[in-house]
Design a protein around this motif. Structure first.
Motif, PDB file in Angstrom:
ATOM      1  N   VAL A 142       0.868  -1.184   0.000  1.00  0.00           N
ATOM      2  CA  VAL A 142       0.000   0.000   0.000  1.00  0.00           C
ATOM      3  C   VAL A 142       0.903   1.232   0.000  1.00  0.00           C
ATOM      4  O   VAL A 142       1.916   1.292   0.697  1.00  0.00           O
ATOM      5  CB  VAL A 142      -0.950   0.016   1.213  1.00  0.00           C
ATOM      6  N   ASP A 143       0.529   2.214  -0.797  1.00  0.00           N
ATOM      7  CA  ASP A 143       1.343   3.416  -0.926  1.00  0.00           C
ATOM      8  C   ASP A 143       1.235   4.292   0.322  1.00  0.00           C
ATOM      9  O   ASP A 143       0.144   4.508   0.862  1.00  0.00           O
ATOM     10  CB  ASP A 143       0.912   4.228  -2.150  1.00  0.00           C
ATOM     11  N   SER A 144       2.365   4.798   0.756  1.00  0.00           N
ATOM     12  CA  SER A 144       2.411   5.734   1.881  1.00  0.00           C
ATOM     13  C   SER A 144       3.108   7.010   1.415  1.00  0.00           C
ATOM     14  O   SER A 144       4.325   7.018   1.198  1.00  0.00           O
ATOM     15  CB  SER A 144       3.163   5.113   3.059  1.00  0.00           C
ATOM     16  N   LYS A 145       2.331   8.078   1.247  1.00  0.00           N
ATOM     17  CA  LYS A 145       2.921   9.336   0.808  1.00  0.00           C
ATOM     18  C   LYS A 145       3.849   9.899   1.883  1.00  0.00           C
ATOM     19  O   LYS A 145       4.895  10.473   1.578  1.00  0.00           O
ATOM     20  CB  LYS A 145       1.813  10.338   0.488  1.00  0.00           C
ATOM     21  N   GLU A 146       3.449   9.721   3.142  1.00  0.00           N
ATOM     22  CA  GLU A 146       4.257  10.251   4.236  1.00  0.00           C
ATOM     23  C   GLU A 146       5.622   9.568   4.311  1.00  0.00           C
ATOM     24  O   GLU A 146       6.642  10.212   4.556  1.00  0.00           O
ATOM     25  CB  GLU A 146       3.521  10.071   5.573  1.00  0.00           C
ATOM     26  N   GLU A 147       5.623   8.247   4.079  1.00  0.00           N
ATOM     27  CA  GLU A 147       6.868   7.489   4.144  1.00  0.00           C
ATOM     28  C   GLU A 147       7.576   7.433   2.798  1.00  0.00           C
ATOM     29  O   GLU A 147       8.712   6.971   2.700  1.00  0.00           O
ATOM     30  CB  GLU A 147       6.579   6.055   4.610  1.00  0.00           C
ATOM     31  N   ALA A 148       6.870   7.888   1.741  1.00  0.00           N
ATOM     32  CA  ALA A 148       7.420   7.878   0.377  1.00  0.00           C
ATOM     33  C   ALA A 148       7.867   6.478  -0.021  1.00  0.00           C
ATOM     34  O   ALA A 148       8.957   6.279  -0.576  1.00  0.00           O
ATOM     35  CB  ALA A 148       8.567   8.863   0.260  1.00  0.00           C
TER      36      ALA A 148
ATOM     37  N   ARG B 156       4.050  -3.137   8.010  1.00  0.00           N
ATOM     38  CA  ARG B 156       3.836  -1.736   8.371  1.00  0.00           C
ATOM     39  C   ARG B 156       2.554  -1.178   7.779  1.00  0.00           C
ATOM     40  O   ARG B 156       2.054  -0.138   8.211  1.00  0.00           O
ATOM     41  CB  ARG B 156       5.028  -0.899   7.918  1.00  0.00           C
ATOM     42  N   GLY B 157       2.027  -1.850   6.770  1.00  0.00           N
ATOM     43  CA  GLY B 157       0.755  -1.423   6.195  1.00  0.00           C
ATOM     44  C   GLY B 157      -0.437  -1.912   6.985  1.00  0.00           C
ATOM     45  O   GLY B 157      -1.589  -1.661   6.616  1.00  0.00           O
ATOM     46  N   GLY B 158      -0.175  -2.626   8.083  1.00  0.00           N
ATOM     47  CA  GLY B 158      -1.242  -3.111   8.943  1.00  0.00           C
ATOM     48  C   GLY B 158      -1.777  -4.461   8.513  1.00  0.00           C
ATOM     49  O   GLY B 158      -1.314  -5.073   7.547  1.00  0.00           O
ATOM     50  N   VAL B 159      -2.772  -4.906   9.272  1.00  0.00           N
ATOM     51  CA  VAL B 159      -3.422  -6.191   9.025  1.00  0.00           C
ATOM     52  C   VAL B 159      -4.925  -5.987   9.050  1.00  0.00           C
ATOM     53  O   VAL B 159      -5.442  -5.269   9.910  1.00  0.00           O
ATOM     54  CB  VAL B 159      -3.014  -7.241  10.086  1.00  0.00           C
TER      55      VAL B 159
ATOM     56  N   GLY C  86      -2.877  -1.343  13.012  1.00  0.00           N
ATOM     57  CA  GLY C  86      -1.436  -1.304  13.225  1.00  0.00           C
ATOM     58  C   GLY C  86      -0.661  -0.626  12.120  1.00  0.00           C
ATOM     59  O   GLY C  86       0.573  -0.647  12.123  1.00  0.00           O
ATOM     60  N   GLN C  87      -1.384   0.005  11.167  1.00  0.00           N
ATOM     61  CA  GLN C  87      -0.684   0.644  10.057  1.00  0.00           C
ATOM     62  C   GLN C  87       0.136   1.827  10.548  1.00  0.00           C
ATOM     63  O   GLN C  87      -0.308   2.614  11.392  1.00  0.00           O
ATOM     64  CB  GLN C  87      -1.680   1.118   8.994  1.00  0.00           C
ATOM     65  N   VAL C  88       1.350   1.962  10.012  1.00  0.00           N
ATOM     66  CA  VAL C  88       2.224   3.070  10.365  1.00  0.00           C
ATOM     67  C   VAL C  88       1.598   4.367   9.880  1.00  0.00           C
ATOM     68  O   VAL C  88       1.247   4.499   8.695  1.00  0.00           O
ATOM     69  CB  VAL C  88       3.624   2.889   9.749  1.00  0.00           C
ATOM     70  N   GLY C  89       1.446   5.339  10.780  1.00  0.00           N
ATOM     71  CA  GLY C  89       0.844   6.615  10.422  1.00  0.00           C
ATOM     72  C   GLY C  89       1.878   7.668  10.118  1.00  0.00           C
ATOM     73  O   GLY C  89       3.088   7.411  10.183  1.00  0.00           O
ATOM     74  N   PRO C  90       1.410   8.890   9.784  1.00  0.00           N
ATOM     75  CA  PRO C  90       2.346   9.981   9.483  1.00  0.00           C
ATOM     76  C   PRO C  90       3.216  10.296  10.694  1.00  0.00           C
ATOM     77  O   PRO C  90       2.745  10.269  11.831  1.00  0.00           O
ATOM     78  CB  PRO C  90       1.418  11.152   9.140  1.00  0.00           C
TER      79      PRO C  90
END
Length: 545
Positions: free
Chosen positions: A457-463, A504-507, A537-541
């Protein structure tokens, strides 16, 4: 580029109809069909114990072929002489299947096979794309067929029926006559299309894969070296015999089911990933080999399956095979003798095939994993092309005949191939490649997970992309329990993988994993779904100071 050769010598191939190859007869040996006794069993229905002998199968197929050339009322129509007739079969698996398949082949027509789980829109797309002129379906699926035809603009009269009472039953195709012999596809005619199975290839909408008579005849022959201990049935029944002398019996099931029907067929193990106690209730001791396909099995999962079966007295070899619809399908097989020493590998390339692992294609670096590359294959089982889609065919097959599978693999010094993942499905986390299949194999080891799929899954914050897991719990759970399980599974995986492979994208817990008819995970559907939800559990900004 790395060439991977087969350890088997090339075998002789034949240019003829698949019907002739499997069910052909000669005046000199009328008691033989396809080289085997006419009275020996060809198929056995598990639910009813109905047996189709080779002679019965041939006769029914030729009767069916006769009626395809002379359709019973009210199905008669004037066919287009420039277009090969295509028959669509939309039905669950039954013992009638081989009669229909071989009957269409004997008639010289084409068959397109639709998944019985299709919606009306999916069926309508395949029916129109394949240019089918006749549909055979199961009573419970009739409403789907009618909705599909109506969506294509067909009127009630064109559909020829509005209710089951006016449909032409299958038995109307038998007892009307029998072709004296099958339509010939000798020589160059063996390159004519026989089956249109639908595949998305590496990308895009489903495309009709043109599988020829020559493709399938060749597949049968090149598979023989990997099945050297299979004993053919040479009697009108299946004798118990002495240990090691009984004829070989194969139980086929598509891997989308959570388990097999152990109450119908004793001595059949459950499918990989199933964690119920079903196998403890039945006698599994006669099973000696289990083959898996559609998705790679990790070494840990193979070990778990073997251990569970050994606990109930079944010393089972767990092997793998690899292929695609576009390769008819099998191209790599792990021989049973190598299964315990090369766990996780899909085996050796079959004879008469050439394989290379390609790291760069048209200037694009396919993978940066050391020693890995995309599997390209060339040989007699590679499809003719995608139906009416020259651009997709040109993208998939090079001018010199190499088919690009889209699968990334590595090969050891002995030529054993191990699949890493799909070219388009590898997840890139901050420069590191994460193989979904590896994480899925791990997730299936968790006692509370019965099925799983991993996407990026794309994370703009984590690029970057973040690995996310979709899991199917082993039993019903509440929303609160679902969240607790998701976080527990995320932590469980984190303890067992390298840092860049953490979820890191969660479950997210789901009722089922979307899969194709052959059991492949439909990751595109999950990636689309992932755009609109946040995993537990997804990593947030990160907080900016």
């Amino acid at each position: 580029m790395k060439l991977v050769t087969s350890p088997y010598p090339n075998v002789p191939l034949f240019r003829r109809s698949i019907f002739t190859h499997l069910l052909g007869t000669t005046p000199d040996t009328p008691h033989l069909i396809g080289g085997f006794p006419a009275s020996s069993p060809a198929f056995i229905d598990a639910a009813t114990a109905t047996v189709l002998s080779r002679a019965t199968l041939r006769s029914y197929a030729l009767q069916f072929a006769f009626s395809l050339h002379d359709l019973p009322a009210p199905l008669a129509y004037t066919p287009n002489p420039t277009t090969p007739a295509t028959v669509l079969i939309f039905s669950p698996n039954t013992i009638v299947w081989p009669i229909l398949l071989h009957g269409v082949a004997a008639a010289g027509f084409r068959t397109t096979l639709a998944n019985s789980a299709f919606t009306s829109s999916e069926l309508a797309y395949q029916y129109a794309n394949a240019n089918a002129s006749l549909i055979f379906t199961y009573p419970s699926l009739l409403s789907v067929v009618l909705d599909a035809l109506k969506s294509l603009g067909c009127t009630e009269s064109e559909i020829r029926s509005t209710d089951a009472a006016h449909l032409v039953r299958l038995d109307a195709f038998f007892g009307r006559g029998e072709l004296q012999g099958e339509v010939s596809f000798d020589g160059e005619r063996s390159n004519e299309t026989l089956y249109l199975c639908y595949s998305s290839g590496t990308t895009g909408k489903p495309k009709g894969v043109e599988t020829t008579h020559y493709n399938l005849v060749s597949l049968i022959e090149i598979l023989r070296p990997s099945w050297p201990t299979m004993i053919p049935c040479l009697t009108p029944f299946l004798p118990a015999g002495h240990p090691g002398t009984a004829p070989g019996r194969v139980f086929w099931v598509v891997a989308v089911f959570p388990y097999l029907w152990c109450d119908q067929i004793v001595d059949v193990p459950t499918l990989p990933g199933h964690t119920s106690g079903a196998i403890e209730k039945y006698n599994m001791t006669s099973i000696h080999t289990l083959y898996s396909g559609a998705a790679p099995l990790g070494a840990d999962l193979v070990a778990t399956i073997r251990t569970r079966l050994q606990k109930v007295g079944a010393d089972v070899i767990v092997s793998q095979a690899y292929g695609l619809t576009e390769t008819s399908p099998t191209m790599i097989v792990l021989h049973p003798k190598d299964a315990n020493t090369h766990i996780g590998s899909v085996g050796h390339v079959l004879p008469n095939l050439e394989v290379q692992l390609v790291r760069e294609d048209a200037g694009e670096i396919i993978t940066d994993i050391e020693g890995a590359g995309e599997i390209w294959v060339r040989g007699p089982t590679v499809m003719k092309g995608y139906l009416n889609n020259p651009s997709a065919t040109a993208s998939a097959i090079t001018p010199d005949g190499w088919f690009k599978t889209g699968d990334i693999a590595i090969s050891d010094a002995e030529g054993f191939i191990t699949i890493i993942d799909r070219r388009k499905e590898l997840i890139k986390y901050k420069g590191f490649q994460v193989a979904p299949a590896e994480l899925e194999a791990l997730l299936l080891q968790h006692p509370d997970v019965t099925d799983a799929a991993v996407v990026g899954v794309d994370s703009k914050e984590e690029a970057t992309e973040l690995p996310r897991a979709y899991i199917v719990p082993t039993g019903p759970i509440t929303p609160r329990e679902s969240a607790v399980l998701a976080l527990e599974v995320q932590a469980w995986v984190a303890d067992r993988v390298a840092a860049h492979k953490k979820l890191r994208g969660g479950v997210i817990t789901v009722d089922g994993i979307p899969k194709s008819a052959s059991g492949k995970i439909l990751r595109r559907e999950l990636r689309e779904r992932a755009k609109g939800e946040v995993g537990h559990g997804q990593v947030g900004p990160r907080v900016k100071l």
